[in-house]
Design a protein around this motif. Structure first.
Motif, PDB file in Angstrom:
ATOM      1  N   ALA A 178       0.851  -1.192   0.000  1.00 43.88           N
ATOM      2  CA  ALA A 178       0.000   0.000   0.000  1.00 43.88           C
ATOM      3  C   ALA A 178       0.882   1.236   0.000  1.00 43.88           C
ATOM      4  CB  ALA A 178      -0.922   0.002   1.221  1.00 43.88           C
ATOM      5  N   SER A 192      -4.662   2.160   5.278  1.00 38.76           N
ATOM      6  CA  SER A 192      -4.846   0.736   4.999  1.00 38.76           C
ATOM      7  C   SER A 192      -4.885  -0.034   6.310  1.00 38.76           C
ATOM      8  CB  SER A 192      -3.705   0.194   4.122  1.00 38.76           C
ATOM      9  OG  SER A 192      -3.659   0.854   2.875  1.00 38.76           O
ATOM     10  N   ARG A 250      -9.270  -0.553   2.916  1.00 38.53           N
ATOM     11  CA  ARG A 250      -8.713   0.735   2.486  1.00 38.53           C
ATOM     12  C   ARG A 250      -9.727   1.854   2.754  1.00 38.53           C
ATOM     13  NH1 ARG A 250      -3.563  -1.233   1.147  1.00 38.53           N
ATOM     14  NH2 ARG A 250      -3.632  -2.626  -0.655  1.00 38.53           N
TER      15      ARG A 250
END
Length: 762
Positions: free
Chosen positions: A457, A482, A511
């Motif tokens: 991420a 995240s 997310r």
């Protein structure tokens, strides 16, 4: 006034024989620069109004220890999480519990750090108290938007709790005695100006004060062959050791322990024989010598949960900045045991047997992090760091033991662990151009490896402030977050038995993207305000499938869960006065909160359980003089939602056409028809509101020490707020000639609660 309120007020007579401002500490200097500069006893201060107007950050609130202790409390216990519940954009979930639902997020989406230690469950007594011992706390930084890049792992909020630094000069502390618990705090030097310590301990005495009640109950029930088993206690223990090596180097070690133990059960046995003998006067009297227990059956449920951890940190001042390095271990566990032991004939050993089951979930984190912080000038400040965490998850450990007829057996799932490695790196930069324009620019990268699968991420964070003259400014921010583990629950109350499920190949990481814009300003009479509009988008949320819960241990997680999305949006408004004898704040939150799952609610969007449209909090503090202080807090909130069947399908063959909820002939009236649910969370409960009142009386003794008496009323006008709605059926032909009808009843359980506590400060 109903009977419950009357009883509660009577009890208050027997027992008797708001956030006033935002904090003024600098977040960057909090744990590192401050730790080194304490050598010179320098404390960096700002002002709530200045931070509100000049800083680029949004959605941050800092609470000092005094702010938390000044609010009216339940059972004499100041509470960090309940203080955060009073903020706009934050919902409390169920009344009286330490749920935290921030800007449309769920309770598991909040990261709690205690001096850097991650904690996964922060409640005692099923959620009545939080696990933070307030006397050990110096400051709480709470973020609900524009998250600094140094934080990650949760998508809704960050609660960073800073522990008080040890006193290198002299000993001092405090003891507090409350209705359900007591705590002690002490700090002082081990080697003056070199090594110092801080210790805090809190222990409930619910188990102690319940002993006489339990003994009386069992004495009465003994002749019936019954013995009640019950007990509950919680303990918090906090320790910190600080050491100064020299002007540039210092270190500290922090230990945290918080645990709960609950047991409840019943032992049944053969009661006293009703046999008689002839007394001296020739009349029969009971024969007390003939009591004999010929069998027993004992059924006990035990639940224990809590966190413990240890962290060591080293700070080194170099050039314009500070390097901070730390290592830590943190473990959360929850264990639920059901134990039944019996013997049907005490004279026959083969009639002995037992059934024991154990369910456990746990998370252990072993981590290391390093940070660099520097102020290069009044214009530019930077912070950067890296972190590694080794996660060891036990989502669901099951074990069953059986013994009967002289034979035993065991089964279970061998407690399967899931291990994961998480890596992260971040940079955070602040630029301030003559207080006209300020920028926070940050970037966080994380990688998560589990079961030979790696997720990554990239999380950009940015916020900007532009001054509009001397007293007003506008701000905007964006943050991506995240989350690699979720706690799935189908309860309104988040329980320790709710399981934490790490991301696996089937489900993607959670997310969120949050966008915010706001107007801020200073007003006359030491007041300032903020208005923030926000929108949050959430992806890869997990929920149980229809008709599935944790009670289906035979199913895999892929079969139990389904993935969907959510979004929420709203406006937060606050007005604060922070000077003079009268201080206080008003907060208002407006929010919409939606979810959409392809496999739930026929694929249509639905509101969440805690879709509280309007929320108002008013907190006030009045200092009459140096000895007496009054405080009050009023809360209003649109009611929670729940899924409720409003209608029933008739069962074919019913002999009562006018009573469609009664089953067919031969099954009895307890069998209902088929419930019809039009949609998920289709009913909104009545609005929630309550008033809390408090008074503190300060006294200084001749030896220079002091004491504080605190008196509080939680829910002062005894509003019986609904926690759920129960559907029932009635056949009252007197009040309703038509006979059968449905009845919906609200259930409440928290009336007015008086509290008294005494604190001795030395």
């Amino acid at each position: 006034m109903n009977d419950i309120c009357k009883y509660a007020i009577a009890m208050s007579l027997v027992l008797s024989s708001g956030i006033s401002s935002f904090a003024q500490t600098d977040s960057i200097a909090a744990d590192t620069l401050g730790a080194v500069h304490q050598l010179k006893e320098v404390e960096v201060r700002g002002y709530g109004a200045d931070r509100n107007l000049k800083a680029a950050e949004m959605g941050r609130v800092s609470l000092s220890n005094k702010m938390i202790t000044n609010l009216p409390v339940m059972f004499g216990e100041p509470d960090i999480v309940k203080t955060l519940q009073t903020l706009p954009g934050v919902s409390q979930g169920v009344e009286g519990f330490t749920g935290l639902f921030v800007r449309g997020g769920d309770n598991d989406q909040n990261l709690f750090l205690y001096q850097g230690l991650p904690l996964y469950h922060v409640s005692h007594l099923g959620g009545i108290f939080s696990s933070f011992n307030v006397p050990t706390v110096s400051r709480v930084d709470f973020y609900k938007a524009a998250f600094p890049s140094r934080y990650g792992g949760r998508i809704s909020s960050i609660t960073d709790v800073a522990m008080k630094r040890s006193d290198f000069e002299k000993f001092h502390g405090r003891f507090t005695l409350g209705l359900l618990s007591a705590n002690a705090f002490i700090t002082g030097p081990v080697i003056k100006d070199k090594t110092a310590f801080t210790v805090g301990i809190r222990r409930s005495w619910i188990d102690v004060i319940s002993i006489p009640t339990l003994a009386i109950m069992n004495a009465v029930e003994k002749k019936k062959g019954k013995k009640h088993i019950a007990g509950y206690d919680f303990t918090d223990f906090n320790v910190r050791i600080d050491h100064k090596f020299n002007y540039n180097a210092s270190a500290y070690i922090v230990g945290y322990y918080g645990h709960d133990h609950l047991k409840i059960g019943l032992r049944e046995f053969e009661g006293e024989n009703e046999s008689f003998i002839v007394g001296p006067d020739g009349k029969p009297i009971p024969d007390d010598t003939q009591s004999d227990t010929r069998f027993f059956d004992e059924d006990v449920n035990r639940l224990s949960w809590g966190n413990w951890g240890i962290l060591g940190a080293f700070d080194y001042h170099i050039g314009p900045g500070t390097i901070n390095a730390s290592v830590y271990f943190s473990r959360y566990s929850s264990t639920y045991r059901q134990e039944r032991e019996y013997q049907t004939d005490m004279d026959e050993p083969d009639t002995y047997g037992y059934n024991k089951s154990r369910t456990e979930n746990s998370i252990a984190d072993l981590g290391a992090r390093a940070n660099y912080i520097a102020d290069f000038s009044k214009v530019f400040r930077t912070r950067a760091g890296v972190e590694y965490v080794r996660h060891d998850y036990l989502p669901e450990g099951l074990r069953n033991e059986f013994f009967s007829d002289g034979k035993g057996s065991t089964d279970g799932n061998d407690s399967p662990h899931a291990k994961a490695n998480e890596y992260s790196a971040y940079t955070d930069n602040t630029l301030n151009f003559h207080d006209i324009v300020a920028l926070n620019l940050g970037l966080r990268f994380s990688a998560y490896n589990i079961q030979s699968k790696t997720f990554t991420a990239l999380e950009p964070r940015a916020s900007v402030k532009v001054a509009l003259g001397k007293d007003f400014s506008v701000k905007a921010s964006y943050a991506r977050m995240s989350q690699y583990v979720q706690q799935v629950s189908n309860n309104y109350i988040n329980l320790p038995t709710d399981l934490w499920q790490p991301v696996i190949a089937t489900f993607k990481p959670l997310r969120s993207d949050q966008y915010s814009i706001g107007l801020y300003g200073n007003l006359p009479h030491s007041m300032y305000f903020s208005v923030e509009g926000w929108y949050k988008d959430m992806r890869n949320l997990l929920e149980y499938r229809e008709g599935v819960s944790v009670l289906n241990p035979g199913l895999t997680w892929e079969e139990k869960l389904t993935s969907g999305k959510g979004w929420s949006y709203g406006v937060d408004f606050s007005l604060t006065k922070e000077a003079g004898k009268f201080t206080g704040s008003i907060g208002y939150g407006l929010m919409w909160n939606w979810r959409k799952f392809d496999e739930l609610n026929q694929g249509m969007k639905f509101p969440t359980k805690f879709d509280n449209r309007h929320k108002i909090n008013i907190n006030a503090n009045y200092k009459l003089n140096d000895r007496i202080e009054f405080n009050a807090g009023w809360t209003y909130m649109t009611g929670n939602r729940l899924t409720l069947s409003m209608y029933n399908y008739d069962i074919p063959g019913s002999q009562f056409p006018d009573a469609p909820t009664v089953g067919p002939p031969g099954y009895g009236n307890e069998i209902d028809g088929i419930d019809y649910y039009p949609s998920r969370n289709n009913v909104r409960m009545p609005a929630y509101h309550r008033l809390d009142l408090g008074m503190s009386i300060h006294k200084t003794y001749k030896n220079g020490n002091s004491g504080i008496w605190n008196f509080s009323l939680y829910n002062a006008y005894c509003r019986m707020n609904a926690i759920t709605i129960k559907k029932d059926n009635e056949n009252n032909v007197i009040d309703r000639p038509s006979g059968w009808h449905r009845a919906f009843k609200t259930l409440s359980f928290i009336p007015v609660i008086p509290s008294v506590s005494y604190t001795y400060i030395f």
